[in-house]
Design a protein around this motif. Structure first.
Motif, PDB file in Angstrom:
ATOM      1  N   ILE A   1      20.726 -17.567 -43.551  1.00  0.00           N
ATOM      2  CA  ILE A   1      19.651 -18.165 -42.925  1.00  0.00           C
ATOM      3  C   ILE A   1      19.078 -17.035 -42.022  1.00  0.00           C
ATOM      4  O   ILE A   1      20.045 -16.405 -41.147  1.00  0.00           O
ATOM      5  N   SER A   2      17.898 -17.018 -41.745  1.00  0.00           N
ATOM      6  CA  SER A   2      17.460 -16.107 -40.712  1.00  0.00           C
ATOM      7  C   SER A   2      17.413 -16.566 -39.329  1.00  0.00           C
ATOM      8  O   SER A   2      17.337 -17.854 -39.222  1.00  0.00           O
ATOM      9  N   LEU A   3      17.099 -15.573 -38.351  1.00  0.00           N
ATOM     10  CA  LEU A   3      17.058 -16.240 -36.965  1.00  0.00           C
ATOM     11  C   LEU A   3      16.054 -17.160 -36.699  1.00  0.00           C
ATOM     12  O   LEU A   3      16.083 -18.257 -35.892  1.00  0.00           O
ATOM     13  N   GLY A   4      14.771 -16.953 -37.408  1.00  0.00           N
ATOM     14  CA  GLY A   4      13.781 -17.814 -37.353  1.00  0.00           C
ATOM     15  C   GLY A   4      13.752 -19.320 -37.764  1.00  0.00           C
ATOM     16  O   GLY A   4      13.484 -20.302 -36.900  1.00  0.00           O
ATOM     17  N   ASP A   5      14.629 -19.099 -39.197  1.00  0.00           N
ATOM     18  CA  ASP A   5      14.954 -20.654 -39.674  1.00  0.00           C
ATOM     19  C   ASP A   5      15.795 -21.353 -38.768  1.00  0.00           C
ATOM     20  O   ASP A   5      15.887 -22.518 -38.673  1.00  0.00           O
ATOM     21  N   ALA A   6      16.946 -20.532 -38.272  1.00  0.00           N
ATOM     22  CA  ALA A   6      18.070 -21.154 -37.403  1.00  0.00           C
ATOM     23  C   ALA A   6      17.223 -21.702 -36.232  1.00  0.00           C
ATOM     24  O   ALA A   6      17.542 -22.854 -35.715  1.00  0.00           O
ATOM     25  N   GLY A   7      16.319 -21.105 -35.563  1.00  0.00           N
ATOM     26  CA  GLY A   7      15.459 -21.767 -34.405  1.00  0.00           C
ATOM     27  C   GLY A   7      14.830 -22.824 -34.729  1.00  0.00           C
ATOM     28  O   GLY A   7      14.849 -23.864 -33.964  1.00  0.00           O
ATOM     29  N   LEU A   8      14.275 -22.789 -35.974  1.00  0.00           N
ATOM     30  CA  LEU A   8      13.339 -24.033 -36.455  1.00  0.00           C
ATOM     31  C   LEU A   8      14.279 -25.153 -36.539  1.00  0.00           C
ATOM     32  O   LEU A   8      13.833 -26.358 -36.360  1.00  0.00           O
ATOM     33  N   VAL A   9      15.557 -24.792 -37.238  1.00  0.00           N
ATOM     34  CA  VAL A   9      16.291 -26.304 -37.506  1.00  0.00           C
ATOM     35  C   VAL A   9      16.707 -26.622 -36.076  1.00  0.00           C
ATOM     36  O   VAL A   9      16.842 -27.927 -35.904  1.00  0.00           O
ATOM     37  N   ALA A  10      17.179 -25.743 -35.196  1.00  0.00           N
ATOM     38  CA  ALA A  10      17.486 -26.282 -33.827  1.00  0.00           C
ATOM     39  C   ALA A  10      16.432 -27.029 -33.017  1.00  0.00           C
ATOM     40  O   ALA A  10      16.809 -27.832 -32.427  1.00  0.00           O
ATOM     41  N   GLY A  11      15.201 -26.369 -33.288  1.00  0.00           N
ATOM     42  CA  GLY A  11      14.275 -27.234 -32.671  1.00  0.00           C
ATOM     43  C   GLY A  11      13.893 -28.415 -33.179  1.00  0.00           C
ATOM     44  O   GLY A  11      13.774 -29.343 -32.321  1.00  0.00           O
ATOM     45  N   LEU A  12      14.140 -28.546 -34.412  1.00  0.00           N
ATOM     46  CA  LEU A  12      13.805 -30.007 -35.040  1.00  0.00           C
ATOM     47  C   LEU A  12      14.805 -30.900 -34.699  1.00  0.00           C
ATOM     48  O   LEU A  12      14.554 -32.022 -34.484  1.00  0.00           O
ATOM     49  N   GLY A  13      15.975 -30.412 -34.710  1.00  0.00           N
ATOM     50  CA  GLY A  13      17.135 -31.502 -34.310  1.00  0.00           C
ATOM     51  C   GLY A  13      17.075 -31.879 -32.756  1.00  0.00           C
ATOM     52  O   GLY A  13      17.260 -33.027 -32.527  1.00  0.00           O
ATOM     53  N   TYR A  14      16.716 -30.756 -31.950  1.00  0.00           N
ATOM     54  CA  TYR A  14      16.336 -31.272 -30.756  1.00  0.00           C
ATOM     55  C   TYR A  14      15.387 -32.472 -30.517  1.00  0.00           C
ATOM     56  O   TYR A  14      15.336 -33.337 -29.688  1.00  0.00           O
ATOM     57  N   ALA A  15      14.268 -32.035 -31.390  1.00  0.00           N
ATOM     58  CA  ALA A  15      13.095 -32.974 -31.249  1.00  0.00           C
ATOM     59  C   ALA A  15      13.456 -34.322 -31.659  1.00  0.00           C
ATOM     60  O   ALA A  15      13.066 -35.407 -31.247  1.00  0.00           O
ATOM     61  N   VAL A  16      14.173 -34.479 -32.781  1.00  0.00           N
ATOM     62  CA  VAL A  16      14.590 -35.853 -33.247  1.00  0.00           C
ATOM     63  C   VAL A  16      15.445 -36.392 -32.161  1.00  0.00           C
ATOM     64  O   VAL A  16      15.311 -37.718 -31.965  1.00  0.00           O
ATOM     65  N   VAL A  17      16.317 -35.793 -31.629  1.00  0.00           N
ATOM     66  CA  VAL A  17      17.230 -36.417 -30.595  1.00  0.00           C
ATOM     67  C   VAL A  17      16.422 -36.898 -29.428  1.00  0.00           C
ATOM     68  O   VAL A  17      16.335 -37.977 -28.898  1.00  0.00           O
TER      69      VAL A  17
END
Length: 111
Positions: free
Chosen positions: A6-22
């Motif tokens: 996984i790239s750094l941008g994809d990891a940031g997107l997954v983390a951001g979506l996780g934070y947004a859902v919470v």
């Protein structure tokens, strides 16, 4: 090992979506709590309020106190706190107000 490439941008997107859902879940939970609180306060306002009872009828009449003073008290080897406690215990056992009793002196007896 699908996530190892996984790239750094994809990891940031997954983390951001996780934070947004919470965060979104917390906001929804807050709204539910506020809504339930408003429902309870609205139902409390609809209940008929009982008329307040006048304060005069609630309080019991004060017991009559005996006039006067008990006079001077002499203490021998007894501190004032202990003397006050002994006088209060004596008045309680006799079931009389303390100002109806007369204490002349209190002395500690040691053997």
């Amino acid at each position: 090992m699908l996530l190892s490439n996984i790239s750094l941008g994809d990891a940031g997107l997954v983390a951001g979506l996780g934070y947004a859902v919470v965060f979104f879940g917390l906001v929804l939970l807050m709204l539910v709590v506020l809504l339930v609180g408003k429902c309870f306060t609205a139902s409390e306002k609809r209940k008929p309020v009982a008329e307040p009872v006048p304060a005069e009828s609630v309080q019991a009449p004060a017991p009559k106190e005996a006039p006067g003073t008990a006079g001077e008290l002499k203490l021998y080897n007894v501190d004032p706190k202990t003397a006050a406690m002994l006088m209060a215990i004596t008045a309680n056992k006799l079931q009389k107000p303390i100002n109806e009793l007369r204490f002349v002196s209190i002395k500690e007896v040691t053997e």
